[in-house]
Write a protein that holds these residues in place. Sequence first.
Motif, PDB file in Angstrom:
ATOM      1  N   VAL A  19      72.488  47.785  83.376  1.00 40.54           N
ATOM      2  CA  VAL A  19      73.256  48.992  83.659  1.00 40.54           C
ATOM      3  C   VAL A  19      74.683  48.610  84.010  1.00 40.54           C
ATOM      4  O   VAL A  19      74.957  47.501  84.470  1.00 40.54           O
ATOM      5  CB  VAL A  19      72.649  49.829  84.805  1.00 40.54           C
ATOM      6  N   GLN A  20      75.585  49.538  83.768  1.00 39.32           N
ATOM      7  CA  GLN A  20      76.976  49.372  84.145  1.00 39.32           C
ATOM      8  C   GLN A  20      77.271  50.427  85.198  1.00 39.32           C
ATOM      9  O   GLN A  20      76.926  51.601  85.029  1.00 39.32           O
ATOM     10  CB  GLN A  20      77.884  49.565  82.936  1.00 39.32           C
ATOM     11  N   ALA A  21      77.869  49.998  86.306  1.00 43.46           N
ATOM     12  CA  ALA A  21      78.151  50.919  87.401  1.00 43.46           C
ATOM     13  C   ALA A  21      79.627  51.269  87.419  1.00 43.46           C
ATOM     14  O   ALA A  21      80.481  50.443  87.117  1.00 43.46           O
ATOM     15  CB  ALA A  21      77.744  50.294  88.734  1.00 43.46           C
ATOM     16  N   GLY A  22      79.895  52.501  87.765  1.00 45.82           N
ATOM     17  CA  GLY A  22      81.269  52.967  87.915  1.00 45.82           C
ATOM     18  C   GLY A  22      81.295  54.070  88.947  1.00 45.82           C
ATOM     19  O   GLY A  22      80.283  54.376  89.572  1.00 45.82           O
ATOM     20  N   GLU A  32      75.223  53.646  84.009  1.00 44.03           N
ATOM     21  CA  GLU A  32      75.007  53.873  82.579  1.00 44.03           C
ATOM     22  C   GLU A  32      74.112  52.763  82.050  1.00 44.03           C
ATOM     23  O   GLU A  32      74.383  51.582  82.267  1.00 44.03           O
ATOM     24  CB  GLU A  32      76.322  53.859  81.810  1.00 44.03           C
ATOM     25  N   LEU A  33      73.039  53.129  81.377  1.00 40.05           N
ATOM     26  CA  LEU A  33      72.160  52.138  80.771  1.00 40.05           C
ATOM     27  C   LEU A  33      72.849  51.626  79.509  1.00 40.05           C
ATOM     28  O   LEU A  33      73.064  52.381  78.574  1.00 40.05           O
ATOM     29  CB  LEU A  33      70.803  52.755  80.434  1.00 40.05           C
ATOM     30  N   VAL A  34      73.235  50.335  79.525  1.00 37.19           N
ATOM     31  CA  VAL A  34      73.969  49.783  78.385  1.00 37.19           C
ATOM     32  C   VAL A  34      73.100  48.911  77.490  1.00 37.19           C
ATOM     33  O   VAL A  34      73.444  48.682  76.332  1.00 37.19           O
ATOM     34  CB  VAL A  34      75.221  48.992  78.833  1.00 37.19           C
ATOM     35  N   ASN A  35      71.984  48.416  78.006  1.00 33.53           N
ATOM     36  CA  ASN A  35      71.099  47.601  77.173  1.00 33.53           C
ATOM     37  C   ASN A  35      69.673  47.688  77.706  1.00 33.53           C
ATOM     38  O   ASN A  35      69.446  47.622  78.911  1.00 33.53           O
ATOM     39  CB  ASN A  35      71.556  46.144  77.152  1.00 33.53           C
ATOM     40  N   LEU A  36      68.738  47.839  76.810  1.00 28.70           N
ATOM     41  CA  LEU A  36      67.320  47.884  77.154  1.00 28.70           C
ATOM     42  C   LEU A  36      66.591  46.923  76.236  1.00 28.70           C
ATOM     43  O   LEU A  36      66.546  47.132  75.018  1.00 28.70           O
ATOM     44  CB  LEU A  36      66.761  49.300  76.987  1.00 28.70           C
ATOM     45  N   LYS A  37      66.068  45.838  76.812  1.00 30.11           N
ATOM     46  CA  LYS A  37      65.309  44.869  76.013  1.00 30.11           C
ATOM     47  C   LYS A  37      63.845  45.306  76.041  1.00 30.11           C
ATOM     48  O   LYS A  37      63.153  45.160  77.043  1.00 30.11           O
ATOM     49  CB  LYS A  37      65.471  43.465  76.594  1.00 30.11           C
ATOM     50  N   LEU A  38      63.418  45.873  74.935  1.00 33.63           N
ATOM     51  CA  LEU A  38      62.067  46.407  74.794  1.00 33.63           C
ATOM     52  C   LEU A  38      61.686  46.291  73.324  1.00 33.63           C
ATOM     53  O   LEU A  38      62.282  46.949  72.475  1.00 33.63           O
ATOM     54  CB  LEU A  38      62.035  47.874  75.250  1.00 33.63           C
ATOM     55  N   LEU A  72      67.330  56.123  75.468  1.00 31.10           N
ATOM     56  CA  LEU A  72      67.792  55.794  76.814  1.00 31.10           C
ATOM     57  C   LEU A  72      69.152  55.100  76.862  1.00 31.10           C
ATOM     58  O   LEU A  72      69.886  55.264  77.841  1.00 31.10           O
ATOM     59  CB  LEU A  72      66.757  54.932  77.532  1.00 31.10           C
ATOM     60  N   THR A  73      69.505  54.333  75.845  1.00 29.38           N
ATOM     61  CA  THR A  73      70.778  53.619  75.861  1.00 29.38           C
ATOM     62  C   THR A  73      71.926  54.617  75.859  1.00 29.38           C
ATOM     63  O   THR A  73      71.964  55.525  75.042  1.00 29.38           O
ATOM     64  CB  THR A  73      70.884  52.663  74.666  1.00 29.38           C
ATOM     65  N   GLY A  74      72.831  54.445  76.807  1.00 28.61           N
ATOM     66  CA  GLY A  74      73.966  55.348  76.949  1.00 28.61           C
ATOM     67  C   GLY A  74      73.742  56.472  77.935  1.00 28.61           C
ATOM     68  O   GLY A  74      74.689  57.168  78.303  1.00 28.61           O
ATOM     69  N   GLN A  75      72.503  56.678  78.384  1.00 28.42           N
ATOM     70  CA  GLN A  75      72.229  57.708  79.379  1.00 28.42           C
ATOM     71  C   GLN A  75      72.875  57.326  80.701  1.00 28.42           C
ATOM     72  O   GLN A  75      72.976  56.151  81.048  1.00 28.42           O
ATOM     73  CB  GLN A  75      70.716  57.875  79.588  1.00 28.42           C
ATOM     74  N   THR A  76      73.336  58.307  81.452  1.00 24.06           N
ATOM     75  CA  THR A  76      73.952  58.046  82.743  1.00 24.06           C
ATOM     76  C   THR A  76      73.190  58.763  83.850  1.00 24.06           C
ATOM     77  O   THR A  76      72.502  59.756  83.611  1.00 24.06           O
ATOM     78  CB  THR A  76      75.430  58.511  82.779  1.00 24.06           C
ATOM     79  N   LEU A  77      73.333  58.213  85.048  1.00 28.44           N
ATOM     80  CA  LEU A  77      72.703  58.779  86.236  1.00 28.44           C
ATOM     81  C   LEU A  77      73.718  58.706  87.361  1.00 28.44           C
ATOM     82  O   LEU A  77      74.287  57.637  87.608  1.00 28.44           O
ATOM     83  CB  LEU A  77      71.445  57.973  86.593  1.00 28.44           C
ATOM     84  N   ASP A  78      73.977  59.827  88.024  1.00 29.73           N
ATOM     85  CA  ASP A  78      74.866  59.847  89.176  1.00 29.73           C
ATOM     86  C   ASP A  78      74.039  59.731  90.446  1.00 29.73           C
ATOM     87  O   ASP A  78      73.117  60.512  90.671  1.00 29.73           O
ATOM     88  CB  ASP A  78      75.682  61.143  89.224  1.00 29.73           C
TER      89      ASP A  78
END
Length: 121
Positions: A19-22, A32-38, A72-78
């Motif tokens: 995830v990337q935090a901002g 923001e989920l930037v990578n999911l290894k699945l 899921l990639t690119g989804q954001t959570l506040d």
Amino acid sequence: MALMDFKTITKPDPPEVTVQAGTAPDGKLTLELVNLKLSDVAFLPASVAAVPVGVLSMLLSEPAASAVREFLTGQTLDVPLPQPLGTSFPAGDSEVEVRLDRPELGSHDGMLMISGTASVS
């Protein structure tokens, strides 16, 4: 137990998430989920009635993993940050309280950093 029960297995187990935090303008932490290894999502039959569907689900394990990654990639959570941030812990017969007033999010060498005015009592 339901008529059709399945056990879900993923490869890798657990999936690796990056995830990337901002910061959001209102003081929330935005992730923001930037990578999911699945690579696989398998549904193994856990009941006799689920066996015929389980065979089909094994054929769909890689496409299911791809669909989950794509969704899921690119989804954001506040995540709201409490104002102020704080914690307390026992120290002998006393309780130590640490508080960070006016927390601000930033980064340092690619790591998430929360700064503010600290007070200890």
